[in-house]
Design a protein around this motif. Structure first.
Motif, PDB file in Angstrom:
ATOM      1  N   TYR A 187       0.848  -1.187   0.000  1.00 35.20           N
ATOM      2  CA  TYR A 187       0.000   0.000   0.000  1.00 35.20           C
ATOM      3  C   TYR A 187       0.882   1.235   0.000  1.00 35.20           C
ATOM      4  O   TYR A 187       1.873   1.309   0.735  1.00 35.20           O
ATOM      5  CB  TYR A 187      -0.907   0.036   1.235  1.00 35.20           C
ATOM      6  CG  TYR A 187      -1.919  -1.090   1.290  1.00 35.20           C
ATOM      7  CD1 TYR A 187      -2.942  -1.168   0.352  1.00 35.20           C
ATOM      8  CD2 TYR A 187      -1.848  -2.067   2.276  1.00 35.20           C
ATOM      9  CE1 TYR A 187      -3.872  -2.199   0.405  1.00 35.20           C
ATOM     10  CE2 TYR A 187      -2.774  -3.104   2.338  1.00 35.20           C
ATOM     11  CZ  TYR A 187      -3.778  -3.162   1.392  1.00 35.20           C
ATOM     12  OH  TYR A 187      -4.692  -4.183   1.442  1.00 35.20           O
ATOM     13  N   GLU A 188       0.491   2.213  -0.821  1.00 37.74           N
ATOM     14  CA  GLU A 188       1.266   3.454  -0.859  1.00 37.74           C
ATOM     15  C   GLU A 188       1.176   4.184   0.466  1.00 37.74           C
ATOM     16  O   GLU A 188       2.164   4.712   0.976  1.00 37.74           O
ATOM     17  CB  GLU A 188       0.759   4.346  -1.992  1.00 37.74           C
ATOM     18  CG  GLU A 188       1.595   5.593  -2.205  1.00 37.74           C
ATOM     19  CD  GLU A 188       1.188   6.360  -3.448  1.00 37.74           C
ATOM     20  OE1 GLU A 188       1.251   7.606  -3.415  1.00 37.74           O
ATOM     21  OE2 GLU A 188       0.804   5.724  -4.448  1.00 37.74           O
ATOM     22  N   LYS A 189      -0.026   4.197   1.030  1.00 33.08           N
ATOM     23  CA  LYS A 189      -0.230   4.828   2.333  1.00 33.08           C
ATOM     24  C   LYS A 189      -1.325   4.088   3.090  1.00 33.08           C
ATOM     25  O   LYS A 189      -2.248   3.530   2.484  1.00 33.08           O
ATOM     26  CB  LYS A 189      -0.620   6.301   2.195  1.00 33.08           C
ATOM     27  CG  LYS A 189       0.517   7.218   1.770  1.00 33.08           C
ATOM     28  CD  LYS A 189       0.078   8.669   1.788  1.00 33.08           C
ATOM     29  CE  LYS A 189       1.222   9.603   1.404  1.00 33.08           C
ATOM     30  NZ  LYS A 189       0.809  11.025   1.440  1.00 33.08           N
ATOM     31  N   VAL A 190      -1.207   4.084   4.400  1.00 33.61           N
ATOM     32  CA  VAL A 190      -2.255   3.563   5.273  1.00 33.61           C
ATOM     33  C   VAL A 190      -2.564   4.661   6.275  1.00 33.61           C
ATOM     34  O   VAL A 190      -1.725   5.024   7.093  1.00 33.61           O
ATOM     35  CB  VAL A 190      -1.804   2.286   6.015  1.00 33.61           C
ATOM     36  CG1 VAL A 190      -2.912   1.806   6.948  1.00 33.61           C
ATOM     37  CG2 VAL A 190      -1.420   1.191   5.032  1.00 33.61           C
ATOM     38  N   GLY A 191      -3.762   5.227   6.190  1.00 33.38           N
ATOM     39  CA  GLY A 191      -4.103   6.335   7.080  1.00 33.38           C
ATOM     40  C   GLY A 191      -3.192   7.528   6.903  1.00 33.38           C
ATOM     41  O   GLY A 191      -2.742   8.138   7.874  1.00 33.38           O
ATOM     42  N   GLU A 192      -2.880   7.863   5.653  1.00 27.55           N
ATOM     43  CA  GLU A 192      -2.037   9.016   5.311  1.00 27.55           C
ATOM     44  C   GLU A 192      -0.568   8.844   5.716  1.00 27.55           C
ATOM     45  O   GLU A 192       0.195   9.805   5.704  1.00 27.55           O
ATOM     46  CB  GLU A 192      -2.587  10.311   5.954  1.00 27.55           C
ATOM     47  CG  GLU A 192      -4.017  10.647   5.545  1.00 27.55           C
ATOM     48  CD  GLU A 192      -4.154  10.771   4.040  1.00 27.55           C
ATOM     49  OE1 GLU A 192      -3.277  11.372   3.411  1.00 27.55           O
ATOM     50  OE2 GLU A 192      -5.148  10.241   3.494  1.00 27.55           O
ATOM     51  N   VAL A 193      -0.159   7.643   6.080  1.00 28.45           N
ATOM     52  CA  VAL A 193       1.236   7.388   6.463  1.00 28.45           C
ATOM     53  C   VAL A 193       1.822   6.339   5.530  1.00 28.45           C
ATOM     54  O   VAL A 193       1.202   5.309   5.253  1.00 28.45           O
ATOM     55  CB  VAL A 193       1.343   6.912   7.921  1.00 28.45           C
ATOM     56  CG1 VAL A 193       2.797   6.630   8.288  1.00 28.45           C
ATOM     57  CG2 VAL A 193       0.758   7.959   8.867  1.00 28.45           C
ATOM     58  N   ASP A 194       3.036   6.588   5.049  1.00 25.44           N
ATOM     59  CA  ASP A 194       3.748   5.671   4.159  1.00 25.44           C
ATOM     60  C   ASP A 194       4.649   4.760   4.999  1.00 25.44           C
ATOM     61  O   ASP A 194       5.562   5.236   5.672  1.00 25.44           O
ATOM     62  CB  ASP A 194       4.580   6.484   3.153  1.00 25.44           C
ATOM     63  CG  ASP A 194       5.213   5.608   2.082  1.00 25.44           C
ATOM     64  OD1 ASP A 194       5.172   4.367   2.218  1.00 25.44           O
ATOM     65  OD2 ASP A 194       5.750   6.165   1.111  1.00 25.44           O
ATOM     66  N   TYR A 195       4.387   3.451   4.940  1.00 30.85           N
ATOM     67  CA  TYR A 195       5.157   2.484   5.741  1.00 30.85           C
ATOM     68  C   TYR A 195       6.215   1.752   4.908  1.00 30.85           C
ATOM     69  O   TYR A 195       6.890   0.866   5.426  1.00 30.85           O
ATOM     70  CB  TYR A 195       4.207   1.451   6.357  1.00 30.85           C
ATOM     71  CG  TYR A 195       3.293   2.032   7.405  1.00 30.85           C
ATOM     72  CD1 TYR A 195       3.628   2.005   8.754  1.00 30.85           C
ATOM     73  CD2 TYR A 195       2.081   2.629   7.049  1.00 30.85           C
ATOM     74  CE1 TYR A 195       2.805   2.550   9.719  1.00 30.85           C
ATOM     75  CE2 TYR A 195       1.237   3.183   8.003  1.00 30.85           C
ATOM     76  CZ  TYR A 195       1.606   3.136   9.330  1.00 30.85           C
ATOM     77  OH  TYR A 195       0.770   3.690  10.286  1.00 30.85           O
ATOM     78  N   ARG A 196       6.364   2.115   3.657  1.00 29.88           N
ATOM     79  CA  ARG A 196       7.213   1.333   2.751  1.00 29.88           C
ATOM     80  C   ARG A 196       8.706   1.464   3.044  1.00 29.88           C
ATOM     81  O   ARG A 196       9.489   0.648   2.574  1.00 29.88           O
ATOM     82  CB  ARG A 196       6.919   1.724   1.300  1.00 29.88           C
ATOM     83  CG  ARG A 196       5.516   1.329   0.847  1.00 29.88           C
ATOM     84  CD  ARG A 196       5.214   1.833  -0.540  1.00 29.88           C
ATOM     85  NE  ARG A 196       5.194   3.290  -0.584  1.00 29.88           N
ATOM     86  CZ  ARG A 196       5.038   3.996  -1.694  1.00 29.88           C
ATOM     87  NH1 ARG A 196       4.889   3.372  -2.855  1.00 29.88           N
ATOM     88  NH2 ARG A 196       5.028   5.319  -1.653  1.00 29.88           N
TER      89      ARG A 196
END
Length: 347
Positions: A187-196
């Protein structure tokens, strides 16, 4: 007509001024950000390259030099880390370390962290989570899930390049780690946060018996070939099989039992979210000798390996317990109690 032209000129003027203001604001914001980073982040830890960076060549050399008997580990860790950092990652980096006590799982984690983070394990972006300390009550799973979810979201929001270490993961109540799925997936973002850009390391003893058995079989059947001929592919298959299932025969009925310590029935396995399963092989007497020599230097008894007498090393090595009993090949608990054994002989 003149009124219409005047209105057009007025709106053109507003557009130019607005654009200039926007440009000025962007430049000012960039300047302030750079000034903040240069002044504040010079002495205080920030989520920047000044405080978080990786020397891939240095890390590989360190792992090869300081981690004894683990010929597979350095290449797996460094190659996966390099691919994750140098390219635009599609998901978080997830390592799962497997093997018996004292084989270097925690030690290699420390070497990795010390290389990546300027403050090492003291970095505010490195988070150690202990299953036996923080998640030890099976009746509190719902609470633990919510607690872990909020903790990870807050830490990654603070720094995308955070690193999470789950120690004794196999002792964590089943299902807790399922909440990590969305943070580890593509996912590019989860809840407006990037975890990558985040890294997760799971440490456990899961598959230790299977790793031990395979290493022993290799020694018995390939005496002409060193343990270094054991491949990552064959060990990875063993770990995955151990993580997924075991067959038990009871009353002539084969029962399939799904298990994986803290990853039992976990979405992390079902959705193949582990980047690499890293095997840590059982250590032999030769590796314990290396640990003893380094321990004698670290504790200040000697300044160099050349000064250490072989007889002293053998005396300390004889204090360890070796298995199987008939061939005395592998040391129980690896190098975990080297310091205690040195103290026993040296004081």
């Amino acid at each position: 007509m003149y009124l219409f032209k005047g209105i057009l000129v007025f709106f053109f003027f507003l557009t130019v001024v607005s654009a200039d203001i926007f440009t000025f604001g962007a430049v000012l914001a960039a300047f302030c950000s750079a000034a903040y980073e240069k002044l504040f982040c010079r002495d205080s830890e920030c989520c920047t390259d000044r405080w978080i960076s990786t020397n891939f060549k240095g890390l590989k050399q360190t792992l090869n030099d300081k981690l004894y008997g683990q010929h597979l580990v350095a290449d797996i860790i460094v190659n996966q880390l390099k691919g994750h950092i140098t390219n635009q990652p599609q998901s978080a980096l997830v390592f799962s370390f497997h093997g018996s006590t004292g084989t270097g799982k925690t030690y290699s984690t420390k070497l990795l962290v010390d290389n990546m983070y300027k403050k090492g394990m003291q970095s505010k972006y490195v988070h150690l989570i202990s299953a036996t300390k923080d998640y030890n009550n099976d009746s509190e799973i719902a609470y633990y899930k919510d607690k872990l979810k909020k903790f990870i979201e807050a830490r990654v929001k603070e720094c995308r390049r955070s690193l999470f270490i789950f120690e004794e993961k196999d002792k964590m109540p089943a299902g807790i780690l399922d909440i990590l799925r969305h943070y580890l997936d593509n996912y590019e973002k989860v809840g407006e946060v990037d975890y990558r850009q985040t890294t997760f390391i799971f440490i456990s003893n899961t598959a230790e018996n299977d790793i031990f058995t395979k290493t022993l079989e290799h020694w018995k059947n390939n005496l002409a070939n060193p343990r270094e001929s054991i491949t990552f592919k064959e060990m990875e298959q063993i770990i995955k099989l151990s993580m997924f299932l075991t067959a038990a025969v009871k009353h002539n009925i084969v029962t399939i039992l799904f298990f994986a310590g803290g990853l039992w029935h976990s979405d992390l396995i079902k959705h193949d979210l582990i980047t690499a399963y890293v095997p840590f092989l059982p250590l032999e007497r030769q590796h314990v000798r290396q640990c003893i020599k380094q321990g004698l230097i670290r504790k200040g008894f000697y300044k160099s390996i050349d000064e250490i007498k072989h007889g002293l090393v053998e005396e300390i090595a004889s204090e360890f317990v070796y298995i199987p009993e008939d061939i005395q090949l592998f040391v129980v608990n690896g190098c975990k109690r080297v310091d205690q054994k040195i103290d026993l002989i040296m004081y």
